[in-house]
Scaffold this active site. Structure first.
Site, PDB file in Angstrom:
ATOM      1  N   TYR A 139      34.479  46.672  41.052  1.00 52.62           N
ATOM      2  CA  TYR A 139      35.132  47.075  42.303  1.00 52.62           C
ATOM      3  C   TYR A 139      36.031  48.284  42.049  1.00 52.62           C
ATOM      4  O   TYR A 139      35.945  49.299  42.751  1.00 52.62           O
ATOM      5  CB  TYR A 139      35.955  45.924  42.889  1.00 52.62           C
ATOM      6  CG  TYR A 139      36.915  46.386  43.961  1.00 52.62           C
ATOM      7  CD1 TYR A 139      36.452  46.783  45.208  1.00 52.62           C
ATOM      8  CD2 TYR A 139      38.289  46.453  43.713  1.00 52.62           C
ATOM      9  CE1 TYR A 139      37.334  47.238  46.190  1.00 52.62           C
ATOM     10  CE2 TYR A 139      39.170  46.902  44.689  1.00 52.62           C
ATOM     11  CZ  TYR A 139      38.684  47.294  45.914  1.00 52.62           C
ATOM     12  OH  TYR A 139      39.553  47.750  46.876  1.00 52.62           O
ATOM     13  N   LYS A 177      39.460  36.573  54.730  1.00 55.43           N
ATOM     14  CA  LYS A 177      39.262  37.017  53.350  1.00 55.43           C
ATOM     15  C   LYS A 177      39.178  35.864  52.353  1.00 55.43           C
ATOM     16  O   LYS A 177      38.789  36.062  51.204  1.00 55.43           O
ATOM     17  CB  LYS A 177      40.379  37.981  52.940  1.00 55.43           C
ATOM     18  CG  LYS A 177      40.291  39.328  53.646  1.00 55.43           C
ATOM     19  CD  LYS A 177      41.488  40.222  53.343  1.00 55.43           C
ATOM     20  CE  LYS A 177      41.563  40.648  51.895  1.00 55.43           C
ATOM     21  NZ  LYS A 177      40.508  41.605  51.507  1.00 55.43           N
TER      22      LYS A 177
END
EC number: 5.1.3.20
Length: 330
Positions: A139, A177
């Site tokens: 990421y 999330k």
């Protein structure tokens, strides 16, 4: 003129849409992927002109289907730092971002995008310089690589490019999330469910709960984005954090005291909260040893030099507001 927000149903994207609405902007095209359908709730109280799936957006934007576009807030990305599918991460975060950037440059639209403090990895300096950038996961690498593209493009760009390295963002509209939601969100839910908040104990020279982060309210994140939206002459890559490192104890203690205040109970000191079992420390997990950042703190020099001079909410201010907002949702 039209404004486009990618990741519009996500955490930061939805807050930007709402902030745009609050200043009278409603000609907004929202772009997202609603495979996780529950994200739609983030846009229920927002005003938008249109919604597009991310799979059709780039092609239509590139061929000019939306007429004159003033700006694109590119917030769409996979932000799961535990994601191990590098091919997916690079396609979603890097290649897609390049395509949006190219379309903005071709059409002269402002390009304001989400970078990440994950680019710094294990560094102890958090300044926008190549030598301190060393991401620890794919990421972070996807964000890092895109920032390198931006650095090469910036000198010849004819329209604004502004990237923001978000630090630890918390606030409304992050419920979807799950495990990647903020510490404040998880502390709130844990205290409501169990009557206490659990934090990591001593690790790497830090006392229990004293590992620190630069925790920044999504309110401030939206404000910074809109400042640059209003100043298209300002370009660059900027840290977006408070410039303060505050311990996890501050988050937990504020969550506890705000919930106590809502029950008409007096505030307690951290020591009193620990003594009464409202905050509990657990052994630091072996799985995280050597992979855990004990300190982050945004260097704000570039951001302040660009002219952004508004104060940032402290943890005590921002988390108090957030807990009150969360309490009104349940």
């Amino acid at each position: 003129m039209t404004v486009i927000v990618t990741g519009a149903a996500g955490f930061i994207g939805a807050n930007i849409v709402k902030a745009l609405n609050e200043r009278g902007e409603s000609r907004i095209i929202a772009v997202d992927n609603l495979t996780r359908a529950d994200k739609f709730r983030n846009l229920v109280d927002c005003e938008i002109d249109d919604y597009l799936d991310k799979t059709e957006f780039v092609e239509r934007f590139t061929r000019g289907d939306f007429g004159k576009v003033r700006a694109v807030f590119h917030e769409g990305a996979c932000s799961d730092t535990m994601e191990t599918d590098g091919r997916y991460m690079m396609d979603n975060n890097f290649r897609y971002s390049r395509a949006v950037l190219d379309a903005c440059l071709a059409q002269g639209a402002q390009f304001l995008y989400a970078s990440s403090a994950a680019i710094y990895g294990g560094s102890t300096r958090f300044v926008e310089e190549r030598e301190v950038e060393a991401p620890l996961n794919v990421y972070g690498y996807s964000k890092f690589l895109f920032d390198q593209v931006i650095r090469r493009v910036l000198p010849s760009a004819k329209s604004q490019i502004a990237g923001f390295r978000y630090f630890n963002v918390y606030g409304p509209r992050e419920t979807h999330k799950g495990r990647m939601a903020s510490v404040a969100f998880h502390n709130f839910n844990q205290f409501r469910a169990e009557g206490k908040v659990k934090l990591f104990g001593e690790y790497n020279g830090y006392a229990p709960g004293e590992q620190t982060r630069d925790f920044v309210s999504v309110e401030d994140v939206a404000k910074v984005n809109l400042f640059f939206f209003d100043h298209p002459e300002k370009s660059g890559i900027f840290n977006l954090g408070t410039g303060r490192a505050q311990p996890f104890n501050d988050i937990a203690s504020t969550v506890v005291n705000t919930l106590r205040a809502l029950d008409n109970l007096p505030p307690l000191t951290l020591a009193q909260q620990v003594e009464q079992g409202l905050i509990e420390y657990v052994a630091f997990p072996d799985a995280l040893r050597g992979k855990y950042q004990c300190f982050t703190q945004a260097d704000q020099t570039k951001l302040r030099s660009a002219g952004y001079d508004a104060p940032f909410l402290t943890v005590q201010e921002g988390v108090d507001r957030y807990v009150r907002w969360l309490s009104g949702q349940v």
